[in-house]
Write an enzyme that holds these catalytic residues in place. Structure first.
Site, PDB file in Angstrom:
ATOM      1  N   ASN A 208       0.848  -1.197   0.000  1.00 23.07           N
ATOM      2  CA  ASN A 208       0.000   0.000   0.000  1.00 23.07           C
ATOM      3  C   ASN A 208       0.875   1.235   0.000  1.00 23.07           C
ATOM      4  O   ASN A 208       2.010   1.185   0.444  1.00 23.07           O
ATOM      5  CB  ASN A 208      -0.837   0.047   1.284  1.00 23.07           C
ATOM      6  CG  ASN A 208      -1.883  -1.024   1.331  1.00 23.07           C
ATOM      7  OD1 ASN A 208      -2.112  -1.736   0.366  1.00 23.07           O
ATOM      8  ND2 ASN A 208      -2.527  -1.134   2.464  1.00 23.07           N
ATOM      9  N   ALA A 272      -0.393   0.972  10.838  1.00 20.28           N
ATOM     10  CA  ALA A 272       0.297   0.441   9.651  1.00 20.28           C
ATOM     11  C   ALA A 272      -0.674   0.263   8.491  1.00 20.28           C
ATOM     12  O   ALA A 272      -1.867   0.010   8.680  1.00 20.28           O
ATOM     13  CB  ALA A 272       0.933  -0.906   9.996  1.00 20.28           C
ATOM     14  N   LYS A 286      12.896 -14.469 -10.453  1.00 22.97           N
ATOM     15  CA  LYS A 286      12.182 -13.332 -11.048  1.00 22.97           C
ATOM     16  C   LYS A 286      11.270 -13.837 -12.169  1.00 22.97           C
ATOM     17  O   LYS A 286      11.725 -14.587 -13.056  1.00 22.97           O
ATOM     18  CB  LYS A 286      13.212 -12.338 -11.591  1.00 22.97           C
ATOM     19  CG  LYS A 286      12.587 -11.059 -12.067  1.00 22.97           C
ATOM     20  CD  LYS A 286      13.634 -10.105 -12.600  1.00 22.97           C
ATOM     21  CE  LYS A 286      12.937  -8.888 -13.163  1.00 22.97           C
ATOM     22  NZ  LYS A 286      13.803  -8.089 -14.003  1.00 22.97           N
ATOM     23  N   LYS A 337     -15.662  -0.938  10.556  1.00 19.06           N
ATOM     24  CA  LYS A 337     -14.345  -1.460  10.979  1.00 19.06           C
ATOM     25  C   LYS A 337     -14.251  -1.502  12.505  1.00 19.06           C
ATOM     26  O   LYS A 337     -13.692  -2.433  13.077  1.00 19.06           O
ATOM     27  CB  LYS A 337     -13.211  -0.598  10.396  1.00 19.06           C
ATOM     28  CG  LYS A 337     -13.006  -0.897   8.919  1.00 19.06           C
ATOM     29  CD  LYS A 337     -11.955  -0.057   8.255  1.00 19.06           C
ATOM     30  CE  LYS A 337     -11.986  -0.351   6.759  1.00 19.06           C
ATOM     31  NZ  LYS A 337     -11.148   0.518   5.961  1.00 19.06           N
TER      32      LYS A 337
HETATM   33  N1  CTP Z   1      -5.315  -3.768   9.394  1.00 20.06           N
HETATM   34  C1  CTP Z   1      -4.642  -4.793  10.000  1.00 20.06           C
HETATM   35  N2  CTP Z   1      -4.373  -5.945   9.322  1.00 20.06           N
HETATM   36  C2  CTP Z   1      -4.772  -6.086   8.038  1.00 20.06           C
HETATM   37  C3  CTP Z   1      -5.459  -5.036   7.396  1.00 20.06           C
HETATM   38  C4  CTP Z   1      -5.715  -3.886   8.107  1.00 20.06           C
HETATM   39  O1  CTP Z   1      -4.270  -4.659  11.168  1.00 20.06           O
HETATM   40  N3  CTP Z   1      -4.477  -7.213   7.403  1.00 20.06           N
HETATM   41  C5  CTP Z   1      -5.624  -2.574  10.193  1.00 20.06           C
HETATM   42  C6  CTP Z   1      -4.932  -1.299   9.740  1.00 20.06           C
HETATM   43  O2  CTP Z   1      -3.669  -1.132  10.376  1.00 20.06           O
HETATM   44  C7  CTP Z   1      -5.933  -0.236  10.183  1.00 20.06           C
HETATM   45  C8  CTP Z   1      -7.279  -0.936  10.056  1.00 20.06           C
HETATM   46  O3  CTP Z   1      -7.014  -2.333  10.080  1.00 20.06           O
HETATM   47  O4  CTP Z   1      -5.759   0.110  11.543  1.00 20.06           O
HETATM   48  C9  CTP Z   1      -8.047  -0.621   8.801  1.00 20.06           C
HETATM   49  O5  CTP Z   1      -7.225  -0.816   7.676  1.00 20.06           O
HETATM   50  P1  CTP Z   1      -7.788  -0.481   6.224  1.00 20.06           P
HETATM   51  O6  CTP Z   1      -6.733  -0.815   5.217  1.00 20.06           O
HETATM   52  O7  CTP Z   1      -8.362   0.903   6.208  1.00 20.06           O
HETATM   53  O8  CTP Z   1      -9.014  -1.447   6.145  1.00 20.06           O
HETATM   54  P2  CTP Z   1      -9.162  -2.936   5.703  1.00 20.06           P
HETATM   55  O9  CTP Z   1      -9.557  -3.744   6.871  1.00 20.06           O
HETATM   56  O10 CTP Z   1      -7.936  -3.375   4.994  1.00 20.06           O
HETATM   57  O11 CTP Z   1     -10.413  -2.890   4.734  1.00 20.06           O
HETATM   58  P3  CTP Z   1     -10.567  -2.225   3.266  1.00 20.06           P
HETATM   59  O12 CTP Z   1      -9.203  -2.388   2.614  1.00 20.06           O
HETATM   60  O13 CTP Z   1     -11.641  -3.020   2.641  1.00 20.06           O
HETATM   61  O14 CTP Z   1     -10.923  -0.793   3.481  1.00 20.06           O
END
Ligand code: CTP
Length: 408
Positions: A208, A272, A286, A337
């Protein structure tokens, strides 16, 4: 009694290996460390290993002319804010109790005018021996602080009390007095920051957008508020904030493991940008393109949700905070969430306009039944605002002090 500079005496015990980690942790807290390695200590670790970590000379010889010219033993004993003997063997403890000064370490200990702290390490029978008990009582009476050894398996295969306190705890004790007045003193915070990279082949990854600036700023603000901070850091190039313990974790799996290894904690802040998917198969070489129209199909599996695993954990911290970076319907997604991941608060931010790598951020803190909006602020100011709310939370949880005022 927070030291800015420390004279570390490493005496002869198998626990000498722990002093290397201790030096690393002290350096991470910007403490300058000078060391004396006793003859016994040098049987377990080398001056080179010690100096590589301290970045300074390791002293060992009382009668070295060159050392004496550079820094006399009296000056050495007084140049630091504090002397820490770790590990402190039964032998050095006995010598200290008698005021013996047959080598550089014991001479420095006798000549110093600075506070002395010792972290004993020895076989449990030696620790329980009446002679050691007498010596420890004498050192206490002399004003020396004893960091009590812990119970566990000994290097010799026996079990009992005598293991040197773990380096992280030693550092905690050294800094405890300094932080006592701060709002988060005594609290342990786990913070995740930055992006994870999920490998596809040896040169490619899925990840990301994220700089880690906000997570690092939160870790720094928590440390400044007195918390012990374990910062689990993804792929960022930022400097480590002062006073935090940095643990690097480049993939979602290693971040998950690192976070769980840091439990128990009083709070978790999941800042994160954890990748949501990983390749089901990592190519050992690769992956090659075959012509300009070459297509590639990857099978992706969901990664473990770290925030949810902590929010729903049996050792759940008292306060669990997650982030929601959204491009639309911020409130709806944040509420979802918060509920599904077992978080107390979700810090929402709109990422439609690019905040990644920027120095400012505009957040809303979603709690049960409330949403608090903040104007656009620097990421440092956002971190301070979040940490002040965290301090209020723990203040509200603390048992109320009894009023001393009499009722009229
Ligand atoms: N998070 C996590 N572990 C993951 C994905 C997300 O701990 N595998 C945590 C992130 O650190 C953040 C929260 O969940 O605190 C939300 O992350 P976000 O990327 O906004 O949401 P997702 O759960 O990934 O959902 P979506 O991508 O569908 O928005």
């Amino acid at each position: 009694m927070q030291p800015r500079s420390l004279l570390l005496i490493i005496s002869g015990s198998i626990a000498a290996y722990k002093s290397l980690e201790l030096i690393r942790l002290l350096r991470a807290r910007s403490v300058s460390v000078t060391t004396i390695l006793t003859r016994g200590g040098a049987e377990f670790i080398t001056p080179l290993a010690v100096s590589s970590l301290t970045g300074t000379k390791t002293y060992s010889d009382l009668f070295s002319l060159t050392d004496e010219v550079e820094m006399g033993h009296i000056e050495l004993s007084r140049s630091a804010d504090m002397i820490l003997v770790a590990p402190a063997s039964a032998n050095i403890i006995a010598q200290m109790a008698q005021g013996a000064c047959g080598d550089l370490a014991t001479t420095a200990l006798l000549a110093t005018n600075k506070p002395v702290v010792i972290a004993p390490a020895m076989n449990h029978k030696m620790w329980e021996h009446p002679a050691t008990k007498r010596n420890i009582a004498q050192l206490r009476a002399d004003g020396i602080t004893i960091l009590e050894p812990t119970e566990g398996d000994m290097a010799c295969g026996e079990f009992g009390i005598g293991r040197m306190m773990e380096p992280e705890e030693v550092v905690e004790h050294l800094f405890a007095g300094q932080h006592a007045h701060l709002p988060l003193a005594g609290k342990h915070a786990i913070v995740t920051s930055g992006p994870t990279h999920e490998p596809v082949d040896p040169v490619r990854y899925l990840g990301n957008k994220s700089s880690g600036k906000q997570g690092h700023a939160i870790a720094a603000a928590l440390a400044a508020a007195g918390a012990r901070v374990s910062l689990i850091c993804g792929n960022v190039t930022l400097p480590t904030p002062e006073g935090v313990t940095l643990i690097r974790a480049t993939t979602s799996e290693s971040m998950y493991e690192a976070v769980h290894a840091c439990l128990p904690a009083d709070m978790f802040v999941g800042a994160a940008a954890v990748a949501d998917w990983r390749a089901s198969h990592i190519a050992p070489h690769k992956i090659k393109k075959h012509g300009a129209r070459s297509k590639l199909t990857l099978e992706l599996l969901p990664t473990k949700d770290i925030l949810a695993s902590i929010g729903l954990h049996k050792q759940r911290p008292a306060l669990v905070i997650g982030f929601a970076a959204e491009t639309e319907n911020l409130e709806k997604h944040a509420a979802h969430k918060r509920e599904t991941k077992g978080a107390d608060w979700i810090i929402g931010n709109n990422v439609a306009d690019d905040v990644f790598g920027a120095d400012s951020n505009e957040i809303i803190i979603f709690r049960e039944g409330s949403a608090e909006s903040f104007p656009r602020l620097s990421k440092t100011a956002v971190a301070e605002a979040i940490v002040s709310r965290i301090a209020e939370f723990f203040e509200s949880q603390a048992p109320k002090k009894k009023s001393t005022r009499k009722k009229a």
